[in-house]
Design a protein around this motif. Structure first.
Motif, PDB file in Angstrom:
ATOM      1  N   LYS A   1      73.910  44.530  44.882  1.00 52.61           N
ATOM      2  CA  LYS A   1      72.139  44.738  44.298  1.00 52.61           C
ATOM      3  C   LYS A   1      72.074  45.238  43.057  1.00 52.61           C
ATOM      4  O   LYS A   1      70.867  45.313  42.683  1.00 52.61           O
ATOM      5  CB  LYS A   1      71.285  45.091  45.533  1.00 52.61           C
ATOM      6  N   ASN A   2      73.088  45.790  42.344  1.00 48.63           N
ATOM      7  CA  ASN A   2      73.035  46.156  41.059  1.00 48.63           C
ATOM      8  C   ASN A   2      73.395  45.301  40.093  1.00 48.63           C
ATOM      9  O   ASN A   2      74.074  44.388  40.293  1.00 48.63           O
ATOM     10  CB  ASN A   2      74.279  47.181  40.844  1.00 48.63           C
ATOM     11  N   PHE A   3      72.641  45.614  39.006  1.00 50.29           N
ATOM     12  CA  PHE A   3      72.922  44.517  37.977  1.00 50.29           C
ATOM     13  C   PHE A   3      74.154  44.662  37.186  1.00 50.29           C
ATOM     14  O   PHE A   3      74.745  45.777  37.061  1.00 50.29           O
ATOM     15  CB  PHE A   3      71.691  45.249  36.839  1.00 50.29           C
ATOM     16  N   GLU A   4      74.677  43.510  36.918  1.00 52.89           N
ATOM     17  CA  GLU A   4      76.006  43.408  36.360  1.00 52.89           C
ATOM     18  C   GLU A   4      75.660  42.861  34.803  1.00 52.89           C
ATOM     19  O   GLU A   4      74.846  42.121  34.641  1.00 52.89           O
ATOM     20  CB  GLU A   4      76.712  42.493  36.987  1.00 52.89           C
ATOM     21  N   MET A   5      76.454  43.344  33.954  1.00 47.83           N
ATOM     22  CA  MET A   5      76.566  42.660  32.599  1.00 47.83           C
ATOM     23  C   MET A   5      77.085  41.471  32.588  1.00 47.83           C
ATOM     24  O   MET A   5      77.992  41.052  33.143  1.00 47.83           O
ATOM     25  CB  MET A   5      76.956  43.650  31.492  1.00 47.83           C
ATOM     26  N   GLY A   6      76.454  40.503  31.681  1.00 46.89           N
ATOM     27  CA  GLY A   6      76.986  39.282  31.420  1.00 46.89           C
ATOM     28  C   GLY A   6      76.520  38.668  30.264  1.00 46.89           C
ATOM     29  O   GLY A   6      75.509  39.207  29.454  1.00 46.89           O
ATOM     30  N   ASN A   7      76.721  37.280  30.132  1.00 43.21           N
ATOM     31  CA  ASN A   7      76.168  36.553  28.947  1.00 43.21           C
ATOM     32  C   ASN A   7      75.465  35.294  29.698  1.00 43.21           C
ATOM     33  O   ASN A   7      75.851  34.907  30.670  1.00 43.21           O
ATOM     34  CB  ASN A   7      77.304  35.930  28.124  1.00 43.21           C
ATOM     35  N   ILE A   8      74.383  34.937  28.847  1.00 46.45           N
ATOM     36  CA  ILE A   8      73.480  33.798  29.277  1.00 46.45           C
ATOM     37  C   ILE A   8      73.153  33.041  28.306  1.00 46.45           C
ATOM     38  O   ILE A   8      72.956  33.429  27.007  1.00 46.45           O
ATOM     39  CB  ILE A   8      72.180  34.302  30.101  1.00 46.45           C
TER      40      ILE A   8
ATOM     41  N   GLU B   1      81.555  41.417  36.196  1.00 45.97           N
ATOM     42  CA  GLU B   1      82.113  42.063  37.330  1.00 45.97           C
ATOM     43  C   GLU B   1      81.612  41.454  38.688  1.00 45.97           C
ATOM     44  O   GLU B   1      80.521  41.216  38.583  1.00 45.97           O
ATOM     45  CB  GLU B   1      81.632  43.635  37.076  1.00 45.97           C
ATOM     46  N   PRO B   2      82.321  41.824  39.515  1.00 48.41           N
ATOM     47  CA  PRO B   2      83.845  42.450  39.958  1.00 48.41           C
ATOM     48  C   PRO B   2      84.807  41.345  39.219  1.00 48.41           C
ATOM     49  O   PRO B   2      85.965  41.824  38.985  1.00 48.41           O
ATOM     50  CB  PRO B   2      83.823  42.622  41.223  1.00 48.41           C
TER      51      PRO B   2
END
Length: 170
Positions: free
Chosen positions: A81-88, A134-135
């Protein structure tokens, strides 16, 4: 600095159709009024824009996300439920290092609004693809249609393998 030009004209009509003529004349004069304001050049304002607005408005323009009830055990998110970094990629434009959450129950992508400090929905019809780092590195794409599949919703599928044949997972 360029001056602004305005024309002000007052005319009094003496007839039974005074309101109609006055309105017609006012509209005609309004269309003739010309004002000029110089616009700032984009290279001059771009550093200030990126300094004050950390994310592009396309990413944080959705409504607020309502968290599920706290008395329910577990969460509807893909990993945590934690934000994960990503590309969109939205409407063909890519955005890097965006905090993302994927609600797999509602098939919605959520980001964090930096000013209001709220979870914000990203409109599903604008999403082309996104990647969570992540993960594990996980890539998702959006399919516009999948007739006959009741759980299609926003059409977000995990891209497991890409090649001559794509392996997708819902």
């Amino acid at each position: 600095m360029t001056p602004n030009y305005f024309v002000i004209l007052s005319v009094e009509f003496r007839s039974a159709q005074k309101p109609m003529k006055t309105l017609y004349f006012f509209v005609l004069i309004s269309l003739c009024v010309v004002g000029y304001s110089p616009a700032q050049m984009q290279p001059e304002i771009e550093p200030h824009y990126t300094q004050n607005i950390p994310f592009h408005q396309e990413v944080i323009s959705g409504g607020y996300y309502v968290d599920p009830p706290h008395h329910i055990e577990g969460n509807p998110f893909l990993f945590t439920k934690n934000f994960e970094m990503g590309n969109i990629t939205l409407n063909g434009l890519s955005y890097e290092n965006v905090p993302l959450l994927y609600d797999i129950q509602k098939d919605q992508i959520i980001t964090f609004h930096p000013v209001h400090r709220k979870k914000t929905l990203i409109q599903g019809d604008k999403i082309n693809s996104f990647t969570l780092f992540e993960p594990t590195l996980t890539h998702f794409i959006r399919l516009k249609e999948n007739p006959g599949f009741i759980h299609h919703k926003n059409g977000i599928y995990e891209l497991v393998t890409d090649g001559k044949v794509q392996l997708l997972c819902k």
